[in-house]
Design a protein around this motif. Sequence first.
Motif, short mmCIF file in Angstrom:
data_model
loop_
_atom_site.label_atom_id
_atom_site.label_comp_id
_atom_site.label_asym_id
_atom_site.label_seq_id
_atom_site.Cartn_x
_atom_site.Cartn_y
_atom_site.Cartn_z
N LEU A 7 0.82 -1.19 0.05
CA LEU A 7 -0.13 -0.04 0.16
C LEU A 7 0.90 1.10 -0.14
N GLY A 8 2.13 1.24 -0.32
CA GLY A 8 3.11 2.30 0.01
C GLY A 8 3.25 3.22 -1.19
N SER A 9 2.52 3.13 -2.37
CA SER A 9 3.11 3.90 -3.46
C SER A 9 2.29 4.96 -3.49
N THR A 10 2.47 5.90 -4.65
CA THR A 10 1.67 7.08 -4.90
C THR A 10 1.35 6.98 -6.15
N ASP B 201 -4.59 3.21 -4.73
CA ASP B 201 -3.58 3.98 -4.32
C ASP B 201 -3.29 3.73 -2.97
N SER B 202 -2.42 4.54 -2.52
CA SER B 202 -1.80 4.01 -0.82
C SER B 202 -2.90 4.08 0.34
#
Length: 861
Positions: free
Chosen positions: A35-38, A96-97
Amino acid sequence: MSAAIRPRFPRRRSRTTARAPYAPVSAGGSPVRGLGSTPAARDPGAPPTPTRAEACVPDRPHTDPPLALELLVHGVAGASPAELLGDPRTVRITGDSTAAVFRRTDDADAEAHPERYAGLPVPEAYCWSRLTSGNGARALWLLLLPFMVANLAHWARPAAPTGPAADPAPRAVRTYGVLVRILALSLTVLLIAAACEVALDLVAWQCAGSATCTAPGSRLGFLAPDGGGWWSQPGRRLALGALVPTALTGLLWYLSNRTWSAYESQPPPAGAADPDTASDTAPALGRPGFWYGRRIVARLRAAHTAAGLLTVAVAVSAPTAAHDRGTAADAPALEALGWITQALLAAGAVTVAWVVCRRGRSEDRPDHRLDRAAVNLLPGAALALLAAVLLHACVSRPGWTSGGRLPGDFAFGVIMLGQGLGVLALAVVARHLHRRAPDPAAALRGLGGPAVAMLGCALGGVMSGGVAQRVADWMDGGATPGMAGAPLPGPPVLLSWQAAVLPPLLLVLALLAAWFTVGAARTRRRLAAAVAAEYPGENPDRARSRRIAGARTAAALTDSAPWFVAAVSGITLVLGAGALAGAWLSGQVPGEAARAAPPLLEAAARAAQDAGSWLIGLGIALFVAWGRRAYRDPAARRTIGILWDVGTFWPRAAHPFAPPCYAERAVPDLTWRMAGWTGRTGGRLVISGHSQGSVLAAAAVWQLPPPVRRRVALLTYGSPLARLYGRWFPAYFGPGQLTALHRDVDCWRNLWRATDPIGGPALPGPALPGPDSPEVDRGPLADPLAYGRSARHPLPAPILGHADYQADPAFAAERAALLARLEQAARAAEHRPAVTGGVPDQRPGVSKGRAASADPPGTAG
């Protein structure tokens, strides 16, 4: 509503995977793990850009057998993709995150190989927990609790009359909405008034005007009235203190604007709901503009911001103008300026009230437009007027000294009286609506909304008055504020009376809790005698029966919550009226007012005042400690997130400073995904929602156009749709609305247990007539699955309650039955045109048998 979903899916190995399972997402949208990307920026109104995992899959609208998808939606406690899908290797498909859709890595290319999934759905999980339980700063949202409760009161109104010949009572609905918005506005004024009480009255007026706080070397020494400095005059000290409530108002505006952009600015899919052809009889949650209320939030944000700034201006202008009127012979120009500023403040207050009352939500179409004049001019004019008031207060006035209190008693008394009268008026309107359309399941016979509004006002009064009490007690050292011999006059007398009513309120609540406990014990003994008979062939075990009966009894306490809320609200209203009368009639704190009374009454009044003050202090300390713990402890942060999951499902229709509505992001996400996937593949889809996830799932299905809805089945379990939402929000989840959902979604099943404190039957009544409309509910399911030990269950079976519905064999059976029903319906409708395109652009028609709406467009309050 906090159990993780752990489905049992068979493991599949993809033999054609051409990429690493943990490939990161790029700006273009390739697959990602976690879940850490933009995400890349895009037009929010455009169709979603497919990820590489989606783009490489060809569209197959005609597969035999058609591909099936199960879209899992978790409950309030949240769950990781691995927990939801039962596999540690997951890949993000879209999102997204903050919120995203995940699959198992082996299922990422399922659309390219539908033959692998014959008879089984492709599992997919929508993870939305980060919408409500993100970083530790969200713990500060606890400070917005009264605003959230006031916003809930808007949605808790009774349903209006329905039917072809029924009058929908738009005036009563609008009046209800106006009253709730006025009460919400009073909470904003109360909060800023409390900040003014601390910063202006206690610090700048009382403390800085006495030798107690301005001794040489103290932090407030530069404000000493006998020091001769520039800040020694009371008007200038008030102007300096006004910066604190002004900054608080600006912070609230900033948070509201920022959270709208981050959470709620998600327009519905193009074509999924056409406002030009949508039916006027559609249930409210099925209207195209229900989950996009940008216009009303912006309008209310401007009005509440202006109200906060005007409150600060009044707090500075009132004592300044009073002094100028007393010295009019020496400075007539200052007196004239004072009258002008107060006239402008009155005009500003009237304008704010008009903006708040003038317009409510518009649900017949998304609110893309903004009221530019109100949004831009109103806060700007209020800020300019505040600046003029501060400059007027800073004019030199030799000989002006500060003594006693600022006129806060009158201001807080007017706010408290207005809130009490507003709640009573709201109760009259709610009762009128309930009589026009009686609903036996509605909480408190239609008075749930006024009861919730009363709780919001009480929370606002305790939190704002408690801060003033604690600050005054800290400044007074060992003395009691307001009592004889105290070095400072202290806060307004009314706040001391409010603190004094807390001990009797807690005593009554303790008695109510004891009453419910005794009743629950009796019910547990009665149920325990019959538990073993439900498991044929088992030997009775008294301890086991008592545990099962205890779980059922505890779960049944949920149904008693409305009367507990009614008792709290009623007692709070009565005690609040007594506190207001005591403060206005005596003009003294309770301990001083009872000096001439009999010794026992005097001792009781003094003890109540002291105990109430300490209870408020303890509550504030626990409040701050809990918030600080949430910065460091993820478990505590998650608990706070659960509170917001329950309280912030609804859009900010009454108070713009309430915590953001996560459903205005989650519902469009689910709608986009269901419409896009079914339109692109022509497959069948089961949206499977647990607990709060079932509410999101139902709301998303309501937003689908009929052609897409025919390809979608709804599976809910542990669902509060009728038990909680239908009871407290009858205008939106009442029996008529849920029956309409059943008509629109023939393929709907709901699982529930008697041991579940949250979930329950969705439609307690009989099924819709006809062989093609089976019953929705299946339950109560056996819990535990086995009473004692056996060859099949060698270890004691757990009592699951609200958790792990997938462990019951009924879950897989009902899911398979829904998929089979969808396939039969699809084969029967093969002559109809296929749905094409990423997001369908069909115009929704009127579903058969849909109930008339209790909320005609433009009359949502």
